[in-house]
Write a protein that holds these residues in place. Structure first.
Motif, PDB file in Angstrom:
ATOM      1  N   ASP A   1      -8.856  -4.981   5.928  1.00 20.37           N
ATOM      2  CA  ASP A   1      -7.849  -6.046   5.894  1.00 20.37           C
ATOM      3  C   ASP A   1      -6.508  -5.494   5.422  1.00 20.37           C
ATOM      4  N   GLY A   2      -6.530  -4.618   4.429  1.00 23.40           N
ATOM      5  CA  GLY A   2      -5.300  -4.010   3.931  1.00 23.40           C
ATOM      6  C   GLY A   2      -4.625  -3.155   4.986  1.00 23.40           C
ATOM      7  N   LEU A   3      -5.426  -2.411   5.728  1.00 17.94           N
ATOM      8  CA  LEU A   3      -4.877  -1.584   6.800  1.00 17.94           C
ATOM      9  C   LEU A   3      -4.190  -2.466   7.848  1.00 17.94           C
ATOM     10  N   LYS A   4      -4.863  -3.524   8.270  1.00 20.83           N
ATOM     11  CA  LYS A   4      -4.281  -4.426   9.270  1.00 20.83           C
ATOM     12  C   LYS A   4      -2.986  -5.042   8.750  1.00 20.83           C
ATOM     13  N   ARG A   5      -2.971  -5.479   7.481  1.00 21.47           N
ATOM     14  CA  ARG A   5      -1.783  -6.103   6.897  1.00 21.47           C
ATOM     15  C   ARG A   5      -0.629  -5.117   6.853  1.00 21.47           C
ATOM     16  N   GLU A   6      -0.878  -3.906   6.351  1.00 22.03           N
ATOM     17  CA  GLU A   6       0.185  -2.908   6.226  1.00 22.03           C
ATOM     18  C   GLU A   6       0.772  -2.534   7.581  1.00 22.03           C
ATOM     19  N   VAL A   7      -0.071  -2.311   8.580  1.00 21.25           N
ATOM     20  CA  VAL A   7       0.434  -1.943   9.907  1.00 21.25           C
ATOM     21  C   VAL A   7       1.266  -3.090  10.490  1.00 21.25           C
ATOM     22  N   LEU A   8       0.790  -4.324  10.342  1.00 20.60           N
ATOM     23  CA  LEU A   8       1.544  -5.469  10.842  1.00 20.60           C
ATOM     24  C   LEU A   8       2.893  -5.585  10.141  1.00 20.60           C
ATOM     25  N   GLU A   9       2.910  -5.433   8.808  1.00 21.66           N
ATOM     26  CA  GLU A   9       4.161  -5.538   8.042  1.00 21.66           C
ATOM     27  C   GLU A   9       5.171  -4.471   8.468  1.00 21.66           C
TER      28      GLU A   9
ATOM     29  N   ALA B   1      -0.465  -5.939  15.650  1.00 27.71           N
ATOM     30  CA  ALA B   1      -1.816  -6.271  15.203  1.00 27.71           C
ATOM     31  C   ALA B   1      -2.721  -5.142  15.694  1.00 27.71           C
ATOM     32  N   VAL B   2      -3.578  -4.626  14.815  1.00 30.05           N
ATOM     33  CA  VAL B   2      -4.457  -3.521  15.192  1.00 30.05           C
ATOM     34  C   VAL B   2      -5.890  -3.799  14.765  1.00 30.05           C
ATOM     35  N   GLU B   3      -6.793  -3.079  15.414  1.00 28.61           N
ATOM     36  CA  GLU B   3      -8.202  -3.084  15.054  1.00 28.61           C
ATOM     37  C   GLU B   3      -8.581  -1.649  14.704  1.00 28.61           C
ATOM     38  N   PRO B   4      -8.957  -1.386  13.434  1.00 32.50           N
ATOM     39  CA  PRO B   4      -9.366  -0.029  13.057  1.00 32.50           C
ATOM     40  C   PRO B   4     -10.611   0.376  13.843  1.00 32.50           C
ATOM     41  N   THR B   5     -10.665   1.667  14.253  1.00 34.94           N
ATOM     42  CA  THR B   5     -11.795   2.128  15.055  1.00 34.94           C
ATOM     43  C   THR B   5     -12.608   3.238  14.398  1.00 34.94           C
ATOM     44  N   ARG B   6     -11.989   4.072  13.536  1.00 37.07           N
ATOM     45  CA  ARG B   6     -12.735   5.200  12.968  1.00 37.07           C
ATOM     46  C   ARG B   6     -12.023   5.714  11.726  1.00 37.07           C
ATOM     47  N   LEU B   7     -12.791   6.032  10.684  1.00 39.61           N
ATOM     48  CA  LEU B   7     -12.252   6.725   9.512  1.00 39.61           C
ATOM     49  C   LEU B   7     -12.102   8.193   9.879  1.00 39.61           C
ATOM     50  N   THR B   8     -10.883   8.740   9.743  1.00 36.52           N
ATOM     51  CA  THR B   8     -10.653  10.124  10.179  1.00 36.52           C
ATOM     52  C   THR B   8     -10.348  11.079   9.030  1.00 36.52           C
TER      53      THR B   8
ATOM     54  N   GLY C   1      -2.017  10.859  -8.073  1.00 38.04           N
ATOM     55  CA  GLY C   1      -3.269  10.122  -8.207  1.00 38.04           C
ATOM     56  C   GLY C   1      -3.464   9.066  -7.143  1.00 38.04           C
ATOM     57  N   ILE C   2      -2.960   9.328  -5.921  1.00 43.57           N
ATOM     58  CA  ILE C   2      -3.122   8.383  -4.818  1.00 43.57           C
ATOM     59  C   ILE C   2      -4.177   8.913  -3.862  1.00 43.57           C
ATOM     60  N   VAL C   3      -5.193   8.095  -3.601  1.00 39.16           N
ATOM     61  CA  VAL C   3      -6.204   8.430  -2.609  1.00 39.16           C
ATOM     62  C   VAL C   3      -5.859   7.657  -1.339  1.00 39.16           C
ATOM     63  N   ALA C   4      -5.705   8.374  -0.233  1.00 36.17           N
ATOM     64  CA  ALA C   4      -5.328   7.751   1.037  1.00 36.17           C
ATOM     65  C   ALA C   4      -6.484   7.849   2.023  1.00 36.17           C
ATOM     66  N   LEU C   5      -6.761   6.739   2.689  1.00 41.18           N
ATOM     67  CA  LEU C   5      -7.778   6.682   3.727  1.00 41.18           C
ATOM     68  C   LEU C   5      -7.063   6.544   5.065  1.00 41.18           C
ATOM     69  N   MET C   6      -7.382   7.416   6.015  1.00 40.72           N
ATOM     70  CA  MET C   6      -6.722   7.423   7.321  1.00 40.72           C
ATOM     71  C   MET C   6      -7.719   6.991   8.387  1.00 40.72           C
ATOM     72  N   PHE C   7      -7.277   6.106   9.260  1.00 40.23           N
ATOM     73  CA  PHE C   7      -8.108   5.569  10.332  1.00 40.23           C
ATOM     74  C   PHE C   7      -7.386   5.696  11.662  1.00 40.23           C
ATOM     75  N   THR C   8      -8.149   5.775  12.745  1.00 39.82           N
ATOM     76  CA  THR C   8      -7.566   5.501  14.044  1.00 39.82           C
ATOM     77  C   THR C   8      -7.640   3.990  14.240  1.00 39.82           C
ATOM     78  N   ALA C   9      -6.740   3.462  15.047  1.00 39.96           N
ATOM     79  CA  ALA C   9      -6.726   2.020  15.311  1.00 39.96           C
ATOM     80  C   ALA C   9      -6.159   1.780  16.691  1.00 39.96           C
ATOM     81  N   ARG C  10      -6.598   0.670  17.301  1.00 44.83           N
ATOM     82  CA  ARG C  10      -6.067   0.289  18.612  1.00 44.83           C
ATOM     83  C   ARG C  10      -5.253  -0.988  18.464  1.00 44.83           C
ATOM     84  N   ILE C  11      -4.215  -1.087  19.273  1.00 52.15           N
ATOM     85  CA  ILE C  11      -3.332  -2.254  19.239  1.00 52.15           C
ATOM     86  C   ILE C  11      -4.025  -3.441  19.903  1.00 52.15           C
ATOM     87  N   THR C  12      -3.997  -4.594  19.235  1.00 50.89           N
ATOM     88  CA  THR C  12      -4.565  -5.811  19.807  1.00 50.89           C
ATOM     89  C   THR C  12      -3.490  -6.862  20.077  1.00 50.89           C
TER      90      THR C  12
END
Length: 146
Positions: free
Chosen positions: A46-54, A59-66, A75-86
């Protein structure tokens, strides 16, 4: 000094030509994949979708943790995903001054290594990658997965 971690999320959104969507931050002018810090009460996706939209108007749908990345200095941990535009159309925002489609070569040459590696890792089919960086450069990390 606080010893708490912050968690951020970002997306590699790839078009039909193999280019990836990148944003230029208004606050520091840096080019990065769209994303940001998770709010305490929201899920990772949900956070990923919100940040990308902002940041991009998409609007995106995450597809894979990369990849999983830690900024050792902050001290920042970043999670990277691929996503497709919806839905939506790429646009700038309060947080982004430019939104562009870049090739992998442009990412390599124009973006700080700590951010470029996230996109380059996302374009690979293996992974997820596990890496550490200092905010600019990727650090040699003997505990990383191959």
């Amino acid at each position: 000094m606080s010893h708490r971690h912050s968690v951020s999320v970002a997306a590699a959104i790839v078009d039909e030509f193999g280019r990836v969507l990148v944003t230029q931050r208004r606050d520091n002018g840096h080019w990065e994949p769209p994303g940001g810090v998770l709010e305490f009460d929201e899920s990772i996706l949900d956070g990923l979708k919100r940040e990308v939209l902002e940041e991009t108007g998409l609007a995106v749908e995450p597809t894979r943790l990369t990849g999983v990345y830690k900024n050792m200095a902050r001290g920042i941990v970043a999670l990277m995903f691929t996503a497709r535009i919806t839905g939506g159309t790429p646009t700038v925002s309060d947080e982004t001054s430019q939104v562009e489609w870049w090739t992998a070569e442009m990412v390599s040459s124009r973006m700080d290594a700590a951010y470029a590696v996230r996109i380059l890792d996302a374009l690979r089919q293996d992974g997820p990658a596990v890496r550490a960086h200092d905010g600019v450069s990727v650090l040699a990390d003997l505990t990383s997965l191959p």
